[in-house]
Design an enzyme around this catalytic site. Sequence first.
Site, PDB file in Angstrom:
ATOM      1  N   THR A 100      79.220 -68.413  21.414  1.00  0.00           N
ATOM      2  CA  THR A 100      79.257 -69.712  20.725  1.00  0.00           C
ATOM      3  C   THR A 100      77.926 -69.915  20.016  1.00  0.00           C
ATOM      4  O   THR A 100      76.865 -69.615  20.566  1.00  0.00           O
ATOM      5  CB  THR A 100      79.525 -70.862  21.714  1.00  0.00           C
ATOM      6  OG1 THR A 100      80.796 -70.623  22.327  1.00  0.00           O
ATOM      7  CG2 THR A 100      79.584 -72.213  21.000  1.00  0.00           C
TER       8      THR A 100
ATOM      9  N   PHE B 144      75.312 -72.470  18.392  1.00  0.00           N
ATOM     10  CA  PHE B 144      74.878 -73.872  18.464  1.00  0.00           C
ATOM     11  C   PHE B 144      73.811 -74.106  17.395  1.00  0.00           C
ATOM     12  O   PHE B 144      73.039 -73.190  17.076  1.00  0.00           O
ATOM     13  CB  PHE B 144      74.246 -74.172  19.829  1.00  0.00           C
ATOM     14  CG  PHE B 144      75.203 -74.086  20.994  1.00  0.00           C
ATOM     15  CD1 PHE B 144      75.584 -72.854  21.527  1.00  0.00           C
ATOM     16  CD2 PHE B 144      75.710 -75.236  21.583  1.00  0.00           C
ATOM     17  CE1 PHE B 144      76.456 -72.770  22.606  1.00  0.00           C
ATOM     18  CE2 PHE B 144      76.588 -75.167  22.662  1.00  0.00           C
ATOM     19  CZ  PHE B 144      76.960 -73.928  23.177  1.00  0.00           C
TER      20      PHE B 144
HETATM   21  O1  PRE Z   1      82.269 -77.522  27.616  1.00  0.00           O
HETATM   22  C1  PRE Z   1      81.201 -76.933  27.535  1.00  0.00           C
HETATM   23  O2  PRE Z   1      80.651 -76.385  28.503  1.00  0.00           O
HETATM   24  C2  PRE Z   1      80.516 -76.905  26.249  1.00  0.00           C
HETATM   25  O3  PRE Z   1      79.320 -76.727  26.221  1.00  0.00           O
HETATM   26  C3  PRE Z   1      81.318 -77.059  24.991  1.00  0.00           C
HETATM   27  C4  PRE Z   1      81.789 -75.746  24.413  1.00  0.00           C
HETATM   28  C5  PRE Z   1      82.365 -75.966  22.970  1.00  0.00           C
HETATM   29  O4  PRE Z   1      82.374 -77.081  22.487  1.00  0.00           O
HETATM   30  O5  PRE Z   1      82.782 -74.973  22.385  1.00  0.00           O
HETATM   31  C6  PRE Z   1      80.662 -74.811  24.275  1.00  0.00           C
HETATM   32  C7  PRE Z   1      80.777 -73.500  24.481  1.00  0.00           C
HETATM   33  C8  PRE Z   1      82.070 -72.882  24.830  1.00  0.00           C
HETATM   34  O6  PRE Z   1      82.558 -72.369  23.606  1.00  0.00           O
HETATM   35  C9  PRE Z   1      83.056 -73.865  25.332  1.00  0.00           C
HETATM   36  C10 PRE Z   1      82.869 -75.169  25.194  1.00  0.00           C
END
Ligand code: PRE
Length: 433
Positions: free
Chosen positions: A309, A311
Amino acid sequence: MQALLPPSSNHLKISHVPTRITRLAPTRLAVVKCAYRSDAVHFHNGIGSSRADWQSSCAILASNVVSQQPQPPPDKPGTADHVASVNGHKTNVDLDLVPIEKLSSSSSGDDKSCSPPPPPRALTITDLSPAPMHGSQLRVAYQGVPGAYSEAAAGKAYPKCEAIPCDQFEVAFQAVELWIADRAVLPVENSLGGSIHRNYDLLLRHRLHIVGEVQLPVHHCLLALPGVRKEYLNRVISHPQALAQCELTLTKLGLNVAREAVDDTAGAAEFVAANNLRDTGAIASARAAELYGLEILETGIQDDSSNVTRFVMLAREPIIPRTDRPFKTSIVFAHDKGTSVLFKVLSAFAFRNISLTKIESRPHRNRPIRLVSDSNEGTAKHFEYLFYVDFEASMAEVRAQNALAEVQEFTSFLRVLGSYPMDMTPWSPSRGD
Ligand SMILES: O=C(O)C(=O)C[C@]1(C(=O)O)C=C[C@@H](O)C=C1
């Protein structure tokens, strides 16, 4: 999708934004009291807090905003609306403007009103560092509860920061705008689940700047209460992105059970533990299992081992772009004639050998439909879009400046969301956070 969880009581929520923002002096703005920690009184000094610094950051902002849709005239300086509009948005916060003379005389008894205002301070190299401006730990807002991947991303972006949990993405934006936090770290895209559209929309609605990015390998676990076996589960809960990232694996594991979406992965784990749910599993991190006393039934359940992911780090002021390391720049643009200009815009980058790393389109909310009438054929209704583009160059490079100058010719609206260092950390897909 409906959130299953009741909002956790220790999150930062919309209702927790500062109850009073006080204008300390013609030269300083501060959050005097915030409801997130009712015991805390925060005074912020340094860059961004003096008028000169505000002006210099506004100058950078102005140079970043190449062209804008027509804006209403600025509000009168010194009014609450002016303060909010300098922040780039209107808030519902009740701003209380107090002259410095009153505050300083009541606090120390010194006659500070006679002393001349401090001279403007030049930007230094330390202003480019992520250190907090008020001499304490950097406060970083993220969406979710402790154990969420976003918390891990905040820690990767700003080691040793104080991570501030927020119950919604929007609250994290507001926390920075209202000086409760110094930065926000928010997910924008995942290698399996795709874009997190909400944050693209919020980037445009708010006036924060992208000052960095972090890419976090996301290693999901299936969690349940101690003693619970996979066969006992008739429901799996998690963040919608996490459910999407594990869809195939859940089926392979024989878990053809109901999936329910909640606000964040760690919140799902907390919910299972707090409600002693023996029929419900949660998809979350190993750290969430540890924090909420759950057992790991399966590890690495994401459909691809290289699940990552991305950020972005957001701040009130942009950083000064550099050329001594790889930079990325994020822009958003629109055109009255819709998608027909897209090729021309993108060629401005292609001709200068600037690689694009991402294109995203979102509905143009101010003008979602364009009507094209033809007296013979009738009326065509075209959907209108905003285009978000990330490209691999720094705004300090002439080729990037020229590309944007050309893009501006083809667009009715163009905004630079940020020019920031690329995450170049070595690739370690197997590491779980
Ligand atoms: O729910 C979490 O733990 C988050 O940090 C959010 C979140 C997202 O929004 O994509 C972040 C990373 C992962 O892809 C899954 C969920």
